[in-house]
Motif scaffolding. Structure first.
Motif, mmCIF file in Angstrom:
data_model
loop_
_atom_site.group_PDB
_atom_site.id
_atom_site.type_symbol
_atom_site.label_atom_id
_atom_site.label_comp_id
_atom_site.label_asym_id
_atom_site.label_seq_id
_atom_site.Cartn_x
_atom_site.Cartn_y
_atom_site.Cartn_z
ATOM 1 N N GLY A 154 0.813 -1.208 0.000
ATOM 2 C CA GLY A 154 0.000 0.000 0.000
ATOM 3 C C GLY A 154 0.842 1.251 0.000
ATOM 4 N N ILE A 155 1.892 1.243 0.802
ATOM 5 C CA ILE A 155 2.787 2.394 0.844
ATOM 6 C C ILE A 155 3.456 2.580 -0.503
ATOM 7 C CG2 ILE A 155 4.931 3.246 1.860
ATOM 8 C CD1 ILE A 155 4.070 1.943 4.492
ATOM 9 N N ASN A 156 3.795 1.508 -1.153
ATOM 10 C CA ASN A 156 4.433 1.596 -2.456
ATOM 11 C C ASN A 156 3.508 2.259 -3.473
ATOM 12 O OD1 ASN A 156 6.323 1.109 -4.548
ATOM 13 N ND2 ASN A 156 5.162 -0.673 -5.166
ATOM 14 N N ARG A 157 2.234 1.895 -3.472
ATOM 15 C CA ARG A 157 1.310 2.494 -4.431
ATOM 16 C C ARG A 157 1.171 3.997 -4.213
ATOM 17 N NH1 ARG A 157 -1.502 -2.478 -3.733
ATOM 18 N NH2 ARG A 157 -2.756 -1.595 -2.031
ATOM 19 N N ARG A 158 1.082 4.414 -2.963
ATOM 20 C CA ARG A 158 0.956 5.844 -2.682
ATOM 21 C C ARG A 158 2.206 6.595 -3.122
ATOM 22 N NH1 ARG A 158 -1.205 4.070 2.308
ATOM 23 N NH2 ARG A 158 0.729 4.676 3.380
ATOM 24 N N GLN A 159 3.374 6.014 -2.819
ATOM 25 C CA GLN A 159 4.618 6.660 -3.222
ATOM 26 C C GLN A 159 4.721 6.749 -4.734
ATOM 27 O OE1 GLN A 159 7.815 4.516 -1.251
ATOM 28 N NE2 GLN A 159 8.023 6.206 0.191
ATOM 29 N N LEU A 160 4.339 5.675 -5.404
ATOM 30 C CA LEU A 160 4.418 5.667 -6.863
ATOM 31 C C LEU A 160 3.522 6.747 -7.460
ATOM 32 C CD1 LEU A 160 5.359 4.415 -9.505
ATOM 33 C CD2 LEU A 160 3.533 2.720 -9.275
ATOM 34 N N ILE A 161 2.294 6.847 -6.972
ATOM 35 C CA ILE A 161 1.362 7.866 -7.474
ATOM 36 C C ILE A 161 1.911 9.263 -7.213
ATOM 37 C CG2 ILE A 161 -0.933 8.856 -7.166
ATOM 38 C CD1 ILE A 161 -1.928 6.006 -6.579
ATOM 39 N N LEU A 162 2.464 9.475 -6.011
ATOM 40 C CA LEU A 162 2.995 10.788 -5.667
ATOM 41 C C LEU A 162 4.179 11.149 -6.561
ATOM 42 C CD1 LEU A 162 2.979 13.249 -3.796
ATOM 43 C CD2 LEU A 162 4.469 11.971 -2.231
ATOM 44 N N ARG A 163 5.066 10.197 -6.766
ATOM 45 C CA ARG A 163 6.241 10.464 -7.608
ATOM 46 C C ARG A 163 5.833 10.784 -9.036
ATOM 47 N NH1 ARG A 163 10.168 5.461 -6.595
ATOM 48 N NH2 ARG A 163 11.531 6.621 -8.013
ATOM 49 N N LEU A 164 4.907 10.004 -9.564
ATOM 50 C CA LEU A 164 4.464 10.235 -10.936
ATOM 51 C C LEU A 164 3.725 11.561 -11.072
ATOM 52 C CD1 LEU A 164 3.237 6.657 -11.950
ATOM 53 C CD2 LEU A 164 5.417 7.759 -12.500
ATOM 54 N N ALA A 165 2.989 11.958 -10.002
ATOM 55 C CA ALA A 165 2.258 13.221 -10.044
ATOM 56 C C ALA A 165 3.192 14.424 -9.953
ATOM 57 C CB ALA A 165 1.239 13.256 -8.913
ATOM 58 N N CYS A 166 4.296 14.270 -9.221
ATOM 59 C CA CYS A 166 5.224 15.388 -9.033
ATOM 60 C C CYS A 166 6.137 15.602 -10.231
ATOM 61 C CB CYS A 166 6.080 15.161 -7.786
ATOM 62 S SG CYS A 166 5.181 15.345 -6.233
ATOM 63 N N LEU A 167 6.335 14.555 -11.024
ATOM 64 C CA LEU A 167 7.251 14.677 -12.150
ATOM 65 C C LEU A 167 6.862 15.776 -13.133
ATOM 66 C CD1 LEU A 167 8.306 11.013 -13.011
ATOM 67 C CD2 LEU A 167 9.760 12.881 -12.221
ATOM 68 N N PRO A 168 5.595 15.897 -13.538
ATOM 69 C CA PRO A 168 5.255 16.978 -14.473
ATOM 70 C C PRO A 168 5.590 18.362 -13.939
ATOM 71 C CG PRO A 168 3.474 15.377 -14.357
ATOM 72 C CD PRO A 168 4.433 15.030 -13.273
ATOM 73 N N VAL A 169 5.396 18.587 -12.642
ATOM 74 C CA VAL A 169 5.721 19.879 -12.045
ATOM 75 C C VAL A 169 7.222 20.124 -12.119
ATOM 76 C CG1 VAL A 169 5.629 21.270 -9.952
ATOM 77 C CG2 VAL A 169 3.730 19.749 -10.519
ATOM 78 N N PHE A 170 7.978 19.091 -11.757
ATOM 79 C CA PHE A 170 9.441 19.226 -11.803
ATOM 80 C C PHE A 170 9.920 19.558 -13.212
ATOM 81 C CE2 PHE A 170 13.490 17.242 -12.900
ATOM 82 C CZ PHE A 170 14.351 17.902 -12.025
ATOM 83 N N PHE A 171 9.429 18.799 -14.191
ATOM 84 C CA PHE A 171 9.904 19.002 -15.559
ATOM 85 C C PHE A 171 9.423 20.329 -16.143
ATOM 86 C CE2 PHE A 171 10.400 14.294 -15.478
ATOM 87 C CZ PHE A 171 11.762 14.296 -15.692
ATOM 88 N N ALA A 172 8.248 20.787 -15.729
ATOM 89 C CA ALA A 172 7.785 22.091 -16.195
ATOM 90 C C ALA A 172 8.724 23.196 -15.738
ATOM 91 C CB ALA A 172 6.368 22.346 -15.692
ATOM 92 N N VAL B 75 10.447 7.787 -21.107
ATOM 93 C CA VAL B 75 11.344 6.693 -20.696
ATOM 94 C C VAL B 75 11.480 6.652 -19.182
ATOM 95 C CG1 VAL B 75 13.706 5.824 -20.794
ATOM 96 C CG2 VAL B 75 12.605 6.675 -22.871
ATOM 97 N N LEU B 76 11.639 7.828 -18.564
ATOM 98 C CA LEU B 76 11.799 7.877 -17.116
ATOM 99 C C LEU B 76 10.553 7.377 -16.397
ATOM 100 C CD1 LEU B 76 13.711 8.678 -14.835
ATOM 101 C CD2 LEU B 76 12.691 10.961 -14.873
ATOM 102 N N LEU B 77 9.373 7.759 -16.875
ATOM 103 C CA LEU B 77 8.128 7.264 -16.287
ATOM 104 C C LEU B 77 8.057 5.745 -16.371
ATOM 105 C CD1 LEU B 77 5.530 9.877 -17.602
ATOM 106 C CD2 LEU B 77 6.290 9.577 -15.241
ATOM 107 N N GLY B 78 8.467 5.201 -17.510
ATOM 108 C CA GLY B 78 8.469 3.749 -17.673
ATOM 109 C C GLY B 78 9.439 3.067 -16.715
ATOM 110 N N ILE B 79 10.618 3.672 -16.542
ATOM 111 C CA ILE B 79 11.615 3.105 -15.636
ATOM 112 C C ILE B 79 11.093 3.100 -14.200
ATOM 113 C CG2 ILE B 79 13.866 3.539 -14.568
ATOM 114 C CD1 ILE B 79 14.833 4.516 -17.311
#
Length: 239
Positions: free
Chosen positions: A15-33, A54-58
């Motif tokens: 469960g913790i892994n899923r939350r972390q994964l969602i958070l990381r994927l959600a923050c990436l667009p902000v970082f890259f912007a 590619v990074l999202l896939g990794i």
């Protein structure tokens, strides 16, 4: 210990892994912007978008693998724990800062100012290095439940020596993978200038390897004997 937290789904490692994964994927667009497309001066930078995909896939594949083979390490790596060596907090900050700096430097170089144009095959080499680095790190994380983000002796988790998987070949495979990853980020974005912050990050990891290894030899039971069996820290036959 993290593996005993199974009373509710939210407390389980999965469960913790899923939350972390969602958070990381959600923050990436902000970082890259902020740190990629803003320095690039355009939203239509093909190499930048390819890198993001590619990074999202990794991240997705790596997280799913760890969730299956070693979910405990995901829990262990979610924060800095008590007992972290003070010097390592400084080294961690330097490593993260210089690694992330490669992204805006690459954007300024490859997209906006074209300081040192390189052909696409250089990017291909970069992706190969990036994938190799992430693969090595995931392999190390998959066999080592003590693979935390900082250096400490994990007495609260029953810290023992890990000597299987890549640890049967070299003593610090995670740092080798991290160095490959930093270099791979710079090259996959098509920037030789970005190798400067990536190189600084690599130097930080070399220093960290030496200091962590000495800490483990001084404080972790059985590590000196392990170091006699596995002689090399990062490069077999060299160091």
């Amino acid at each position: 210990m993290p593996t005993n937290q199974t009373s509710t789904p939210d407390q389980s490692p999965q469960g913790i892994n899923r939350r972390q994964l969602i958070l990381r994927l959600a923050c990436l667009p902000v970082f890259f912007a902020l740190f990629m497309f803003l320095p690039a001066g355009t939203w239509t930078w093909p190499k930048g978008w390819l890198f993001i995909l590619v990074l999202l896939g990794i991240i997705l594949v790596g997280s799913l693998i760890l969730q299956r083979v070693n979910p405990e390490v995901i829990v262990a790596r979610r924060r800095i724990h008590k007992g972290t060596k003070p010097w390592d907090k400084i080294l961690l900050w330097l490593y993260v800062t210089t690694t992330l700096a490669a992204v805006p430097v690459a954007a300024l170089d490859e997209s906006r100012y074209h300081w040192f144009p390189v052909p696409w095959w250089v990017c291909g080499i970069g992706y190969a290095v990036l994938l190799a680095g992430c693969g090595i790190v995931t392999w190390a994380e998959g066999v080592n439940k003590f693979f935390e983000i900082t250096v400490r002796i994990q007495t609260d988790r029953g810290h023992t020596v890990i000597d299987k998987g890549p640890y049967a070949i070299i003593r610090h495979p995670g740092y080798v993978g991290a160095i490959f990853t930093a270099i791979g980020v710079a090259l996959s974005l098509g920037s030789l200038w970005a190798l400067i912050p990536a190189g600084v990050a690599s130097i930080v990891l070399i220093v960290r390897t030496e200091w962590e290894d000495q800490t483990l030899q001084d404080e972790l039971t059985g590590y000196k004997e392990y170091a006699q069996r596995v002689r090399y820290k990062q490069i077999p036959g060299v160091w």
